[in-house]
Design an enzyme around this catalytic site. Structure first.
Site, PDB file in Angstrom:
ATOM      1  NE  ARG A 119      32.932  48.855  43.026  1.00 59.35           N
ATOM      2  CZ  ARG A 119      31.990  48.701  43.860  1.00 59.35           C
ATOM      3  NH1 ARG A 119      30.587  47.904  43.539  1.00 59.35           N
ATOM      4  NH2 ARG A 119      31.820  48.833  45.178  1.00 59.35           N
ATOM      5  CB  SER A 120      37.617  42.967  44.693  1.00 56.32           C
ATOM      6  OG  SER A 120      37.442  43.657  45.991  1.00 56.32           O
ATOM      7  CB  SER A 121      32.509  43.513  46.401  1.00 54.58           C
ATOM      8  OG  SER A 121      31.866  44.842  45.327  1.00 54.58           O
ATOM      9  NE  ARG A 124      37.134  39.800  47.275  1.00 59.43           N
ATOM     10  CZ  ARG A 124      37.620  39.944  48.613  1.00 59.43           C
ATOM     11  NH1 ARG A 124      37.324  39.184  49.503  1.00 59.43           N
ATOM     12  NH2 ARG A 124      38.685  40.657  48.389  1.00 59.43           N
ATOM     13  CB  THR A 145      31.581  48.847  25.113  1.00 62.72           C
ATOM     14  OG1 THR A 145      30.836  49.718  24.437  1.00 62.72           O
ATOM     15  CG2 THR A 145      31.066  47.301  25.101  1.00 62.72           C
ATOM     16  CG  LEU A 146      31.481  47.897  31.211  1.00 65.13           C
ATOM     17  CD1 LEU A 146      30.699  48.280  32.470  1.00 65.13           C
ATOM     18  CD2 LEU A 146      32.978  47.759  31.517  1.00 65.13           C
ATOM     19  CD  GLU A 147      34.854  44.157  26.320  1.00 69.24           C
ATOM     20  OE1 GLU A 147      35.286  44.109  27.401  1.00 69.24           O
ATOM     21  OE2 GLU A 147      34.938  45.183  25.437  1.00 69.24           O
TER      22      GLU A 147
END
Length: 195
Positions: A119-121, A124, A145-147
């Site tokens: 997500r860009s927020s 950033r 799963t998120l790296e």
């Protein structure tokens, strides 16, 4: 073709892409749906990686992630208030594996695949939520799963089941895939790729 918010809702309604728990209305953007982070966080245990001062060399042609994860990943403790504090990246820390709260099922017959994107927020602020692995293939079912790496200057407080960590972008395939999906991560519920 990328599905719009209306296309995603229709695919959910007819059972092409079940998501559990189902997204709330405010999780949708015009062409994606936000997912929340779950409460399981892991990182590489550098103490186990430095056995007798030797470098651990991992043969990528022969390794099994689940075996490597069992040998070298450690579970990260949550704070007393149930949150996870993600420090800025250093050499000794913090390539973190997390997992989505939501379970996604991209039914093979639906001809739908997805991409997990940050997500860009959050980007950033320096938060990467996947490392070169955005594709979720048609036929996949499981939590995602998120790296993650915190490249920013801040210690980030992540609140399981409340922090919207990523978004899914759904794409309709031009034809039905041939055969079943072949992945060791099918049905995963933990960042170690296991159930």
């Amino acid at each position: 073709m990328i599905l719009s918010n209306q296309g995603i809702k229709q695919a959910l309604k007819v059972g092409e892409i079940p998501i559990e728990p189902p997204p709330e209305e405010d999780q949708y953007t015009t062409s994606a749906v936000d997912l929340f982070i779950g409460s399981d966080f892991r990182c590489w245990d550098h103490a186990r990686l430095k056995i007798k001062g030797l470098k651990q060399i991992l043969n990528l042609a022969e390794q099994s992630f689940q075996i490597t994860a069992t040998a070298y990943l450690k579970e990260l403790a949550l704070e007393k208030d149930g949150t996870f504090i993600f420090p800025p990246y250093t050499t000794e820390s913090m390539h973190v594996l997390g997992i989505s709260r939501e379970r996604v099922n991209l039914k093979l017959g639906s001809r739908i695949a997805a991409r997990v994107e940050g997500r860009s927020s959050l980007a950033r602020l320096g938060l990467l939520v996947h490392l070169t692995a955005p594709t979720i293939h048609a036929g996949f079912a499981g939590n995602i799963t998120l790296e993650m790496i915190n490249h920013g200057p801040f210690y980030l407080q992540i609140v399981p089941n409340k922090t919207r960590i990523c978004q899914l972008i759904f794409e309709r395939l031009e034809s039905s895939p041939e055969g079943e999906i072949s992945t060791a991560f099918q049905g995963q519920t933990k960042p170690t790729g296991t159930r």
